[in-house]
Motif scaffolding. Structure first.
Motif, PDB file in Angstrom:
ATOM      1  N   ARG A  24       6.050 -14.193 -10.508  1.00  0.00           N
ATOM      2  CA  ARG A  24       4.804 -13.574 -10.065  1.00  0.00           C
ATOM      3  C   ARG A  24       3.621 -14.546 -10.042  1.00  0.00           C
ATOM      4  N   ARG A  45       0.369 -12.337 -10.820  1.00  0.00           N
ATOM      5  CA  ARG A  45       0.119 -11.383  -9.726  1.00  0.00           C
ATOM      6  C   ARG A  45       1.184 -10.293  -9.778  1.00  0.00           C
ATOM      7  N   PRO A  46       0.769  -9.034  -9.994  1.00  0.00           N
ATOM      8  CA  PRO A  46       1.750  -7.940  -9.984  1.00  0.00           C
ATOM      9  C   PRO A  46       2.464  -7.818  -8.636  1.00  0.00           C
ATOM     10  N   SER A  47       1.770  -8.195  -7.553  1.00  0.00           N
ATOM     11  CA  SER A  47       2.385  -8.230  -6.229  1.00  0.00           C
ATOM     12  C   SER A  47       1.576  -9.218  -5.384  1.00  0.00           C
ATOM     13  N   PRO A  48       2.131  -9.687  -4.283  1.00  0.00           N
ATOM     14  CA  PRO A  48       1.433 -10.691  -3.471  1.00  0.00           C
ATOM     15  C   PRO A  48       0.080 -10.232  -2.919  1.00  0.00           C
ATOM     16  N   VAL A  99      -2.071  -8.127  -4.553  1.00  0.00           N
ATOM     17  CA  VAL A  99      -2.964  -7.710  -5.636  1.00  0.00           C
ATOM     18  C   VAL A  99      -3.567  -8.965  -6.289  1.00  0.00           C
ATOM     19  N   TYR A 104       5.072 -13.638 -18.315  1.00  0.00           N
ATOM     20  CA  TYR A 104       5.741 -13.678 -17.027  1.00  0.00           C
ATOM     21  C   TYR A 104       5.920 -15.127 -16.580  1.00  0.00           C
TER      22      TYR A 104
END
Length: 152
Positions: A121, A28-31, A33, A118
């Motif tokens: 994330r 996940r690039p951000s919570p 997205v 990664y």
């Protein structure tokens, strides 16, 4: 980075054949997205026999004493999970000692070496693996299946 994939013996000497395909990293690039998936191990577009991501089984110094000479790996177009190609690894252990292992390292492989993934994330790494044991185990599995069918 994926440094290596280690496969431990369960007490058989082999030979063994593995096919790997669709090595992917989802994160996940951000919570807020949705997850993004990067398939970095599809093996499509490489010549048969090309080393991609993983070196041959005897490349690693920690493995060379565990595997028989002649162990090989490379792209193969006879078995695939998706598409037409996968990564085939063929090896045998020097004996049936269950402490033996094979270490498939990514160190400076000619194609797609040292893949970065990664680990934060909400990351997940997945891959498809198909394994075929040595002929003796296949024979025993086949005889067991015949005995089961006959009992029915």
């Amino acid at each position: 980075m994926i440094e290596h994939l280690r496969i431990r013996s369960t007490g058989g000497a082999g030979p063994f054949t593995l096919w790997m395909d669709d090595i992917a990293n989802s994160y996940r690039p951000s919570p807020v997205v949705p997850p993004t998936t990067v398939n970095f191990g599809s093996f499509e577009g490489y010549a048969d026999g090309a080393e991609v991501i993983f070196q041959e089984p005897s490349f690693s110094g920690s493995t060379s004493g565990n595997v028989l000479p002649g162990s090989v790996s490379g792209v193969d177009n006879t078995v695939a999970y998706t598409g037409n190609a996968s990564y085939k690894v063929e090896y045998g252990f020097v004996d049936a000692d269950p402490s033996r292992w094979v270490r498939l390292t990514t160190f400076n492989t000619p194609n797609l070496p040292n893949p970065t993934i990664y680990f934060d994330r909400d990351s997940t790494v997945t891959m498809w693996i198909k394994g075929v044991p040595e002929p003796t185990s296949l024979l025993l599995l086949g005889l067991g299946a015949l005995a089961f069918i006959r009992r029915r």
